[in-house]
Design a protein around this motif. Structure first.
Motif, PDB file in Angstrom:
ATOM      1  N   CYS A  29      71.618  18.717  24.564  1.00  0.00           N
ATOM      2  CA  CYS A  29      71.849  19.629  23.445  1.00  0.00           C
ATOM      3  C   CYS A  29      73.142  19.379  22.676  1.00  0.00           C
ATOM      4  N   PRO A  30      74.293  19.192  23.322  1.00  0.00           N
ATOM      5  CA  PRO A  30      75.536  19.036  22.547  1.00  0.00           C
ATOM      6  C   PRO A  30      75.493  17.897  21.548  1.00  0.00           C
ATOM      7  N   HIS A  81      78.035  25.637  35.162  1.00  0.00           N
ATOM      8  CA  HIS A  81      79.388  26.116  34.896  1.00  0.00           C
ATOM      9  C   HIS A  81      80.329  24.942  34.594  1.00  0.00           C
ATOM     10  N   ALA A  82      80.181  23.864  35.348  1.00  0.00           N
ATOM     11  CA  ALA A  82      81.048  22.695  35.132  1.00  0.00           C
ATOM     12  C   ALA A  82      80.834  22.092  33.748  1.00  0.00           C
ATOM     13  N   ARG A  83      79.630  22.182  33.211  1.00  0.00           N
ATOM     14  CA  ARG A  83      79.352  21.635  31.883  1.00  0.00           C
ATOM     15  C   ARG A  83      79.672  22.623  30.764  1.00  0.00           C
ATOM     16  N   GLY A  84      80.198  23.789  31.122  1.00  0.00           N
ATOM     17  CA  GLY A  84      80.579  24.773  30.119  1.00  0.00           C
ATOM     18  C   GLY A  84      79.414  25.517  29.521  1.00  0.00           C
ATOM     19  N   LYS A 127      71.029  26.292  43.038  1.00  0.00           N
ATOM     20  CA  LYS A 127      71.389  24.880  42.993  1.00  0.00           C
ATOM     21  C   LYS A 127      72.144  24.503  41.728  1.00  0.00           C
ATOM     22  N   GLU A 128      71.791  25.112  40.595  1.00  0.00           N
ATOM     23  CA  GLU A 128      72.317  24.685  39.311  1.00  0.00           C
ATOM     24  C   GLU A 128      73.556  25.452  38.845  1.00  0.00           C
ATOM     25  N   THR A 129      73.901  26.549  39.486  1.00  0.00           N
ATOM     26  CA  THR A 129      75.009  27.377  39.015  1.00  0.00           C
ATOM     27  C   THR A 129      76.288  26.561  38.839  1.00  0.00           C
ATOM     28  N   ARG A 130      76.660  25.793  39.856  1.00  0.00           N
ATOM     29  CA  ARG A 130      77.920  25.040  39.793  1.00  0.00           C
ATOM     30  C   ARG A 130      77.878  23.997  38.675  1.00  0.00           C
ATOM     31  N   ALA A 131      76.740  23.291  38.533  1.00  0.00           N
ATOM     32  CA  ALA A 131      76.642  22.236  37.522  1.00  0.00           C
ATOM     33  C   ALA A 131      76.659  22.830  36.114  1.00  0.00           C
ATOM     34  N   ARG A 181      80.162  33.519  31.985  1.00  0.00           N
ATOM     35  CA  ARG A 181      80.370  34.439  30.854  1.00  0.00           C
ATOM     36  C   ARG A 181      81.379  33.921  29.834  1.00  0.00           C
ATOM     37  N   GLU A 182      82.419  33.254  30.285  1.00  0.00           N
ATOM     38  CA  GLU A 182      83.474  32.794  29.378  1.00  0.00           C
ATOM     39  C   GLU A 182      83.235  31.395  28.822  1.00  0.00           C
ATOM     40  N   ASN A 183      82.164  30.748  29.230  1.00  0.00           N
ATOM     41  CA  ASN A 183      81.905  29.383  28.773  1.00  0.00           C
ATOM     42  C   ASN A 183      81.496  29.368  27.309  1.00  0.00           C
ATOM     43  N   ASP A 184      81.932  28.339  26.585  1.00  0.00           N
ATOM     44  CA  ASP A 184      81.646  28.276  25.154  1.00  0.00           C
ATOM     45  C   ASP A 184      80.867  27.026  24.768  1.00  0.00           C
TER      46      ASP A 184
END
Length: 243
Positions: A52-53, A96-99, A90-94, A127-130
């Motif tokens: 997407c980015p 979050h790491a990708r913002g 499984k995907e939460t950490r990944a 929540r704070e990821n942009d």
């Protein structure tokens, strides 16, 4: 919040919504159970989110489970609920790491407590990821969403917080599950079916649609890029006439 539907001429879609269809048929064509296809489809989500980015997609909304999907066999429904729990854990950490910021839309009443807790945790942690704003429609139906929104609106009218004469087409969106999101620019449905299946009924009034034959587990970032490019060539007038 009023939403401006206008996209700049020649630009790609800012918000893409996807009806991820064809998992079961993909599995059956390989002699495997339908849940095998759902697991393959879940893995495909990661590739699409990661693409997407670079495609300029800020908002991605995916249709994971509809209010009508409860009509499927008990085995398939139970397997899907287990898959959702495993995917989130499984995907939460990944994510979050990708913002990536994750939101869920739909009615949570019929979902089990463990799944709801995982959903809440994922929303809170991101929540704070942009980065990409990923919205997952889970136990979601467009008519159900409008009905729930209307009940909330009616409550505000009954309790004096809103005047009936002030209700217009800009009012209801403030009560929808998607109230903080822009309307989708492009809605994609995979698997060759040409229907919208009760997905984002209000929000997609002026969306462009792409119905493609590709089954969801075979959908690629390259195909998403092609569809975004096709979208950019469309003349979107929203009922107006250009001179």
């Amino acid at each position: 919040m009023a939403k401006d539907p206008v996209s700049a001429p020649g630009s790609g879609p800012r918000h893409v919504a996807i009806i991820m269809d064809g998992n079961g048929r993909w599995a059956q064509a390989r002699g495997r159970p339908r849940l095998f296809g759902h697991h393959a489809g879940a893995r495909r989500v990661r590739e699409v989110v990661e693409a997407c980015p670079q495609l300029g997609i800020k908002y991605l909304t995916i249709f994971a489970f509809s209010t009508e999907n409860w009509k499927r066999t008990q085995v398939e429904v139970a397997g899907l609920m287990s898959l959702f729990r495993r995917y989130i854990a499984k995907e939460t950490r990944a994510l979050h790491a990708r913002g990536v910021r994750v939101r869920f839309i739909g009615d949570r009443v019929r979902l089990d407590a463990k799944l709801i807790a995982l959903m809440d945790t994922l929303e809170e942690q991101t929540r704070e990821n942009d980065g990409v704003q990923l919205t997952i429609a889970l136990n979601y139906g467009g008519r159900d969403e409008v009905a729930r929104a209307t009940r909330r609106l009616a409550r505000d009218v009954a309790e004096g917080r809103l005047k009936p004469e002030d209700v217009d087409e800009e009012t209801l969106p403030r009560y929808l599950d998607t109230r903080v999101l822009p309307d989708p620019d492009l809605v994609i449905r995979t698997s060759g079916e040409a229907r919208i299946s009760n997905f984002l009924l209000w929000q997609s009034a002026y969306s462009e649609y792409e119905f493609i034959d590709t089954l969801w587990p075979d959908f690629t970032a390259e195909e998403l890029a092609r569809l975004c490019q096709s979208y950019g060539s469309r003349d979107r007038r929203f009922g107006a006439v250009t001179v």
